[in-house]
Design an enzyme around this catalytic site. Structure first.
Site, PDB file in Angstrom:
ATOM      1  N   HIS A  14       0.878  -1.195   0.000  1.00 34.78           N
ATOM      2  CA  HIS A  14       0.000   0.000   0.000  1.00 34.78           C
ATOM      3  C   HIS A  14       0.906   1.233   0.000  1.00 34.78           C
ATOM      4  CE1 HIS A  14      -3.842   2.090   1.451  1.00 34.78           C
ATOM      5  NE2 HIS A  14      -2.954   3.049   1.241  1.00 34.78           N
ATOM      6  N   HIS A  16       1.558   5.357  -1.641  1.00 40.31           N
ATOM      7  CA  HIS A  16       1.184   6.543  -2.416  1.00 40.31           C
ATOM      8  C   HIS A  16       2.450   7.163  -3.001  1.00 40.31           C
ATOM      9  CE1 HIS A  16      -2.952   6.660  -0.857  1.00 40.31           C
ATOM     10  NE2 HIS A  16      -2.404   6.150   0.227  1.00 40.31           N
ATOM     11  N   LYS A 100      -9.250  -0.445  -5.870  1.00 39.55           N
ATOM     12  CA  LYS A 100      -9.314   0.224  -4.567  1.00 39.55           C
ATOM     13  C   LYS A 100     -10.670   0.885  -4.363  1.00 39.55           C
ATOM     14  CE  LYS A 100      -7.833   2.051  -0.698  1.00 39.55           C
ATOM     15  NZ  LYS A 100      -6.667   2.810  -0.325  1.00 39.55           N
ATOM     16  N   HIS A 137     -10.555   1.066   1.746  1.00 45.19           N
ATOM     17  CA  HIS A 137     -10.332   2.064   2.803  1.00 45.19           C
ATOM     18  C   HIS A 137     -11.527   1.896   3.738  1.00 45.19           C
ATOM     19  CE1 HIS A 137      -8.792   5.896   4.529  1.00 45.19           C
ATOM     20  NE2 HIS A 137      -9.994   5.816   5.072  1.00 45.19           N
ATOM     21  N   HIS A 175      -4.680  -0.735   5.841  1.00 45.77           N
ATOM     22  CA  HIS A 175      -4.241  -0.011   7.042  1.00 45.77           C
ATOM     23  C   HIS A 175      -5.198  -0.206   8.213  1.00 45.77           C
ATOM     24  CE1 HIS A 175      -6.947   2.722   5.040  1.00 45.77           C
ATOM     25  NE2 HIS A 175      -6.033   3.219   4.238  1.00 45.77           N
ATOM     26  N   ASP A 248       1.395   2.565   3.541  1.00 42.85           N
ATOM     27  CA  ASP A 248       0.557   3.767   3.364  1.00 42.85           C
ATOM     28  C   ASP A 248       1.424   5.017   3.434  1.00 42.85           C
ATOM     29  OD1 ASP A 248      -1.732   5.187   2.813  1.00 42.85           O
ATOM     30  OD2 ASP A 248      -2.502   5.129   4.863  1.00 42.85           O
TER      31      ASP A 248
HETATM   32  O1  DOR Z   1      -3.325   9.205   5.795  1.00 45.64           O
HETATM   33  C1  DOR Z   1      -3.702   8.963   4.660  1.00 45.64           C
HETATM   34  N1  DOR Z   1      -3.135   9.551   3.579  1.00 45.64           N
HETATM   35  N2  DOR Z   1      -4.716   8.124   4.507  1.00 45.64           N
HETATM   36  C2  DOR Z   1      -5.283   7.920   3.311  1.00 45.64           C
HETATM   37  O2  DOR Z   1      -6.210   7.163   3.238  1.00 45.64           O
HETATM   38  C3  DOR Z   1      -4.823   8.667   2.111  1.00 45.64           C
HETATM   39  C4  DOR Z   1      -3.437   9.102   2.251  1.00 45.64           C
HETATM   40  C5  DOR Z   1      -3.035  10.124   1.218  1.00 45.64           C
HETATM   41  O3  DOR Z   1      -3.301   9.905   0.026  1.00 45.64           O
HETATM   42  O4  DOR Z   1      -2.439  11.139   1.579  1.00 45.64           O
HETATM   43 ZN    ZN Z   2      -3.401   5.026   1.615  1.00 45.94          ZN
END
Ligand code: DOR
Ligand code: ZN
Length: 345
Positions: A14, A16, A100, A137, A175, A248
């Site tokens: 997971h 980003h 997702k 999520h 998460h 995450d």
């Molecule tokens: O803390 C987070 N940041 N939780 C999420 O679900 C998205 C993520 C983000 O894209 O910044």
């Molecule tokens: Zn995330």
């Protein structure tokens, strides 16, 4: 005392990475340690179609440091307009490993997510047929539900009805942050698993709020009470196949976090493995770090374990306090204790 640990190169289930300049700045931090990562699709605009996932994967590959063999594994962002056949084609080609589900409004860039779960029934049924996992999520967005209760409410109100209606659907509760979530996964059989972040193994809600508000500890789902953190540590260090690493890691420039309305996200790509080694060592579970970081996720996603290996050695870990990006510095998650394990190869 164990001083060195060699395991198959871990995967991050997971992650980003964003896009453009931010992508180029943060990608080396993940590519240094991880073999593969499941890339979240919550860009602006989101990665909804196979064609968009293909183009995004190309941009990630183009941004990789010379010689890196890091493999981005792609996801599609589920909307009420998603075409089941587009999803099935993308999965059959091996382009995407998961879809997702963001409940609309639950978190960063989730506005195009799902409001009416009946409207995605056809996509979920097609996914169940082909064995493509749904990453969720897991928080309700009902304003009446307290933010600390939103994960537990999601299990009863959303996830259980979806799984009852589509029994063969394979699901990853992303998460996970609560003992209810951990119990749900344990009782749910082989078609459900959960990712656990490094930061939720470290912080509870006191770390976020006592003595001043700490924007770099604010993420979604928000950190809960200490008993929930303990349940996450127990699950992660258990070796059970239903739990695996998904950092995450979510970069936001400092100006967007240190603000009157700060963004959610902890950036842990640089030190997640050192943090995990520290936690597992404290629990007397270093021997099970391999299952959590390198084996269980690959098994759930029906992919081979990575052939290359990394060695963690017991020596102070060096990591930058911030990553410089053209959008401004991004603060690296500070676990609040020194880290004694470094990734050395
Ligand atoms: O803390 C987070 N940041 N939780 C999420 O679900 C998205 C993520 C983000 O894209 O910044
Ligand atoms: Zn995330």
């Amino acid at each position: 005392m164990t001083r060195s640990l060699t395991i198959p190169r871990p995967d991050d289930w997971h992650l980003h990475l964003r896009d453009g300049a931010m992508l180029r700045a943060v990608l080396p931090e993940s590519a240094r340690h991880f073999a593969r990562a499941l890339i979240m699709p919550n860009l602006m605009p989101p990665v909804v179609t196979a064609a968009e996932a293909h183009a995004y994967r190309d941009r990630i590959l183009a941004a990789l440091p010379e010689g890196s063999s890091f493999a981005p594994l792609m996801t599609l962002y589920l909307t009420e307009e998603t075409d089941p056949e587009d999803v099935a084609r993308a999965a059959n080609e091996g382009l995407v490993q998961a879809v997702k589900l963001y409940p609309a409004g639950a978190t960063t860039n989730s506005a195009s997510g799902v409001r009416d779960f009946d409207r995605v029934r056809g996509v979920l049924e097609r996914m169940a047929e082909i064995g493509l996992p749904l990453c969720v999520h897991g928080e309700v967005t009902d304003p009446e539900v307290d933010i600390f209760d939103r994960e537990a409410a999601f299990l009863d109100r959303v996830l259980e009805p979806i799984r009852a209606a589509t029994p063969d659907l394979r699901v990853v509760l992303e998460h996970v942050t609560t003992e209810e979530g951990v119990a749900y996964v344990r009782e749910g059989g082989r078609d459900i698993a959960a990712t656990i972040t490094a930061h939720h193994l470290v912080i509870n809600r006191n770390h976020l709020l006592v003595g001043g508000i700490r924007p770099h500890y604010y993420c979604l789902p928000v950190a809960k009470r200490e008993r929930h953190r303990r349940a996450l540590v127990a699950a992660a260090t258990s070796g059970e196949e239903g739990f695996f690493l998904g950092t995450d890691s979510a970069p936001h420039p400092d100006h967007a976090k240190e603000s009157a309305c700060g963004c959610a996200g902890c950036f842990t790509a640089s030190n997640a493995l050192s943090i995990l080694a520290e936690i597992f060592e404290r629990e007397g579970a270093l021997g099970r770090l391999e299952a959590f970081a390198s084996l269980n996720g690959a098994a759930f996603y029906r992919l081979p374990v990575n052939g290359s290996r990394i060695t963690l050695t017991r020596q102070p870990s060096e990591y930058p306090a911030k990553i410089d990006t053209p959008d401004g510095p991004v603060t690296v998650f500070d676990p609040g204790f020194s880290l004694h394990w470094s990734v050395s190869a």
